[in-house]
Each structure stands twice: as structure tokens, then as C-alpha cells.
Scaffold this active site. Structure first.
Site, PDB file in Angstrom:
ATOM      1  N   ARG A  62     -16.542  89.712  35.900  1.00  0.00           N
ATOM      2  CA  ARG A  62     -17.491  88.681  36.321  1.00  0.00           C
ATOM      3  C   ARG A  62     -16.982  87.276  35.945  1.00  0.00           C
ATOM      4  NH1 ARG A  62     -22.455  86.414  34.098  1.00  0.00           N
ATOM      5  NH2 ARG A  62     -23.936  85.955  35.764  1.00  0.00           N
ATOM      6  N   HIS A  66     -16.493  84.338  38.671  1.00  0.00           N
ATOM      7  CA  HIS A  66     -17.235  83.079  38.524  1.00  0.00           C
ATOM      8  C   HIS A  66     -16.268  81.906  38.354  1.00  0.00           C
ATOM      9  CE1 HIS A  66     -21.586  84.508  37.511  1.00  0.00           C
ATOM     10  NE2 HIS A  66     -21.023  85.256  38.432  1.00  0.00           N
ATOM     11  N   ASN A  94     -24.094  80.947  34.744  1.00  0.00           N
ATOM     12  CA  ASN A  94     -23.253  81.260  33.581  1.00  0.00           C
ATOM     13  C   ASN A  94     -23.961  81.142  32.243  1.00  0.00           C
ATOM     14  OD1 ASN A  94     -21.016  81.638  35.270  1.00  0.00           O
ATOM     15  ND2 ASN A  94     -20.373  79.496  35.090  1.00  0.00           N
ATOM     16  N   HIS A 194     -22.596  92.906  37.583  1.00  0.00           N
ATOM     17  CA  HIS A 194     -23.629  92.470  36.636  1.00  0.00           C
ATOM     18  C   HIS A 194     -24.292  93.629  35.936  1.00  0.00           C
ATOM     19  CE1 HIS A 194     -23.147  89.252  39.580  1.00  0.00           C
ATOM     20  NE2 HIS A 194     -23.417  88.454  38.597  1.00  0.00           N
TER      21      HIS A 194
END
Ligand SMILES: *[C@@H]1O[C@H](CO)[C@@H](O)[C@H](O)[C@H]1NC(C)=O
Length: 195
Positions: A62, A66, A94, A194
Site C-alpha cells: 500500500r 500511495h 495516509n 487494505h
């Protein structure tokens, strides 16, 4: 576990797209001559971190994606707020959820030590750690193109605008991913990072 299998499978496509839209002069053997121990060291630290906490594998994946959503895969996400840096760490997607920075720091210091000098970029560490994480979680592997340079700037504004959050509707999410050269399948796959 079912969700992690689906995301790792589809993520191969994602990395391929990100690598090829943002960079053209990278190579998978970038560190072979400079420091052959660099990549095995990353893998060792990632495997160790995952053996201590399995969730860290998805966290590292992740972190990489991101990072890539804001001006490419350039390690802007680990930069802290300063007078000149608009840190992405506190962006909506974040803040209090991006994690694994300590693993990236540990990789950086161990690779620098084994190589005898600071040869590896944090952007490459993030990319390799994401791939190693997926492999450690029994997903497939893929070729990671290397030789990225680290960013000296960050943008919380772009992070807020472009990194998807759970509060967005589907068409906004699809648009966010499309901007990165990613499609609906990638959206579903990376949403699994996630869990
Ligand atoms: C980030 O989280 C901290 C701690 O929960 C909070 O105090 C802060 O306001 C948040 N920052 C932003 C920009 O939302």
C-alpha cells in the site's frame, strides 16, 4: 486470505503499468554491478518483518502504490513535513494509516551498510519491498525496473486529490485510477491491499 490472493495476482498488472508510464530508462539489473547484495538484503528484511507481523506485507504494498499516485514512484511518501516539504503523510488517505516506514528505514540502513555506501534509492526500496511482500505472502513475482531517483519534494495537495479514499463514489475512484493508467480490475486488486 481470499482477498490477499486476488490483490497479489492483479497487482502484477499494476506494477507493470506504473513502471512503464512513469519511467523509460530503468532496468531490472541496475544494482547487479553496483551492489549485488542490495536486493537480497531487501528481501531478507521484508521476510523478517512479515514473519513478525503478516499484515506488514500488505502495508508495504500500500505504501508503494500511495507513493506512486503522487508524481510517480519517487519516494515522496516518506518525506516529513518541513518548511519546504508539503508532507503526504498527513493526507487523508495516509494519515494514521500509511505504515511500514520503519521497515523502509531499516532496509535503507542495512543495504547502505552491506553495500558500504548509500547506493540505493528509497524509491527502489519501496518498489522492491512491495514485490517481495507479495511473494512472501505467496503471490506471484514480477520484474521490478530499478534506478529510480528519490524526490526532494512532496505534495499533500496531490495526495488528497488523487489517492483514493473510502469516502469517494465509484466513478471518482475509477477516474483516480485511470489517471495512473490503471483500470477497474486494478482498483479492485489494490483495494484488497487494505485488508
Ligand atoms: C492527522 O492525524 C492526527 C492524529 O489523529 C490529527 O491530529 C491531525 O489533525 C490529522 N491531520 C490531518 C491533516 O488530518
Amino acid at each position: 486470505m481470499a482477498s490477499s490472493y486476488s490483490f497479489v495476482f492483479l497487482h502484477v498488472l499494476v506494477i507493470f503499468c506504473l513502471a512503464h508510464t512513469a519511467f523509460s530508462d530503468l532496468s531490472d539489473d541496475f544494482y547487479d554491478d553496483i551492489c549485488p547484495q542490495a536486493l537480497p538484503t531487501i528481501r531478507r528484511v521484508v521476510e523478517d518483518a512479515i514473519s513478525q507481523e503478516r499484515r506488514m506485507g500488505t502495508s508495504l504494498l500500500r505504501l508503494h502504490f500511495h507513493d506512486c499516485f503522487v508524481n510517480g514512484c519517487d519516494a515522496s511518501i516518506p518525506l516529513d513535513q518541513t518548511a519546504t516539504i508539503d508532507s503526504e503523510k498527513t493526507a487523508l488517505a495516509n494519515n494514521n494509516s500509511a505504515r511500514g516506514f520503519e521497515v523502509i528505514d531499516r532496509i535503507k540502513s542495512e543495504v547502505d551498510k552491506v553495500c558500504g555506501r548509500p547506493v540505493i534509492s528509497c524509491a527502489d526500496i519501496l518498489a522492491v519491498a512491495a514485490c517481495d511482500s507479495v511473494v512472501a505472502l505467496h503471490g506471484p513475482t514480477w520484474e521490478v525496473e530499478l534506478g529510480r531517483r528519490d524526490s526532494t519534494t512532496a505534495s499533500r495537495t496531490i495526495a488528497d486529490n488523487d489517492i483514493p479514499t473510502p469516502f469517494r463514489d465509484l466513478s471518482t475512484l475509477v477516474d483516480n485510477f485511470k489517471k495512473q493508467g490503471l483500470d477497474e480490475e486494478d482498483l479492485v486488486a489494490l483495494s484488497g491491499a487494505h485488508t
